[in-house]
Write a protein that holds these residues in place. Structure first.
Motif, PDB file in Angstrom:
ATOM      1  N   ASP A   5       1.041  -1.004  -0.126  1.00  0.00           N
ATOM      2  CA  ASP A   5      -0.221   0.225  -0.413  1.00  0.00           C
ATOM      3  C   ASP A   5       0.777   1.318  -0.105  1.00  0.00           C
ATOM      4  OD1 ASP A   5      -1.771   1.971   0.039  1.00  0.00           O
ATOM      5  OD2 ASP A   5      -3.102   0.953   2.394  1.00  0.00           O
ATOM      6  N   ALA A   6       0.883   1.623  -1.349  1.00  0.00           N
ATOM      7  CA  ALA A   6       2.163   2.770  -0.983  1.00  0.00           C
ATOM      8  C   ALA A   6       0.747   4.341  -1.695  1.00  0.00           C
ATOM      9  CB  ALA A   6       2.894   3.012  -2.475  1.00  0.00           C
ATOM     10  N   ARG A   7       0.016   4.239  -1.055  1.00  0.00           N
ATOM     11  CA  ARG A   7      -1.267   5.718  -1.098  1.00  0.00           C
ATOM     12  C   ARG A   7      -1.239   6.528  -0.427  1.00  0.00           C
ATOM     13  NH1 ARG A   7      -6.758   2.213  -0.948  1.00  0.00           N
ATOM     14  NH2 ARG A   7      -4.959   1.313   1.050  1.00  0.00           N
ATOM     15  N   CYS A  11       7.361   9.673  -4.286  1.00  0.00           N
ATOM     16  CA  CYS A  11       8.397   8.898  -4.569  1.00  0.00           C
ATOM     17  C   CYS A  11       9.578   9.750  -4.437  1.00  0.00           C
ATOM     18  CB  CYS A  11       8.233   9.269  -6.739  1.00  0.00           C
ATOM     19  SG  CYS A  11       7.028   8.101  -7.457  1.00  0.00           S
ATOM     20  N   GLU A  13       9.522   6.863  -2.691  1.00  0.00           N
ATOM     21  CA  GLU A  13       9.008   5.763  -1.943  1.00  0.00           C
ATOM     22  C   GLU A  13       8.550   4.980  -2.463  1.00  0.00           C
ATOM     23  OE1 GLU A  13       7.768   7.017   2.589  1.00  0.00           O
ATOM     24  OE2 GLU A  13       7.529   9.020   1.095  1.00  0.00           O
ATOM     25  N   PRO A  14       7.311   4.403  -3.331  1.00  0.00           N
ATOM     26  CA  PRO A  14       6.623   3.496  -3.459  1.00  0.00           C
ATOM     27  C   PRO A  14       7.736   2.806  -4.560  1.00  0.00           C
ATOM     28  CG  PRO A  14       5.288   5.499  -3.817  1.00  0.00           C
ATOM     29  CD  PRO A  14       6.865   6.091  -3.694  1.00  0.00           C
ATOM     30  N   MET A  31       0.713  -3.135  -5.477  1.00  0.00           N
ATOM     31  CA  MET A  31       0.999  -2.381  -5.262  1.00  0.00           C
ATOM     32  C   MET A  31      -0.433  -1.483  -5.874  1.00  0.00           C
ATOM     33  SD  MET A  31       3.671   0.277  -5.642  1.00  0.00           S
ATOM     34  CE  MET A  31       4.546  -0.128  -3.916  1.00  0.00           C
ATOM     35  N   VAL A  33      -1.194   2.110  -5.643  1.00  0.00           N
ATOM     36  CA  VAL A  33      -0.639   4.068  -5.414  1.00  0.00           C
ATOM     37  C   VAL A  33      -2.306   4.965  -5.570  1.00  0.00           C
ATOM     38  CG1 VAL A  33       1.672   2.826  -6.434  1.00  0.00           C
ATOM     39  CG2 VAL A  33      -0.206   3.666  -7.801  1.00  0.00           C
ATOM     40  N   ALA A  38       3.925   8.311  -9.092  1.00  0.00           N
ATOM     41  CA  ALA A  38       4.057   6.728  -8.671  1.00  0.00           C
ATOM     42  C   ALA A  38       3.535   5.720  -9.573  1.00  0.00           C
ATOM     43  CB  ALA A  38       3.449   6.531  -7.139  1.00  0.00           C
ATOM     44  N   VAL A  42       6.539   3.007 -10.581  1.00  0.00           N
ATOM     45  CA  VAL A  42       7.092   2.087 -10.461  1.00  0.00           C
ATOM     46  C   VAL A  42       7.215   0.593 -11.562  1.00  0.00           C
ATOM     47  CG1 VAL A  42       5.692   0.125  -8.796  1.00  0.00           C
ATOM     48  CG2 VAL A  42       6.327   2.569  -8.320  1.00  0.00           C
TER      49      VAL A  42
END
Length: 69
Positions: A5-7, A11, A13-14, A31, A33, A38, A42
Motif C-alpha cells: 500500500d503506497a497510497r 516518489c 518511496e513507492p 501495489m 498507488v 508513482a 513503479v
C-alpha cells in the motif's frame, strides 16, 4: 501475492518499496498507488527488472499487478 500500500507516499518511496518486494524475484507482487508519478515510476522500474505490469484504475487509485515476464 504480497500487496503493498503506497497510497499517500511520494516518489521515490513507492519505487523503493517495490524494489524491496522484488529483491528475491517473486512470481508476482501488487501495489496500490494514488499518484500518477508513482504509477509511472513503479511501472518503469518493474519493467526494467523483467516484470510485466497490468494497471487497473478505480476511485482515483491504481492497482499495479506485477508478474514475472
Amino acid at each position: 501475492m504480497e500487496t503493498l500500500d503506497a497510497r499517500g507516499l511520494s516518489c521515490p518511496e513507492p519505487v523503493v518499496m517495490m524494489r524491496q518486494a522484488l529483491f528475491e524475484k517473486p512470481a508476482a507482487a501488487r501495489m496500490i498507488v494514488d499518484a500518477v508519478a508513482a504509477r509511472e515510476n513503479v511501472t518503469r522500474y518493474a519493467k526494467s527488472q523483467g516484470y510485466d505490469v497490468a494497471v487497473t484504475e478505480g476511485g482515483g487509485e491504481w492497482t499495479l499487478d506485477v508478474t514475472r515476464a
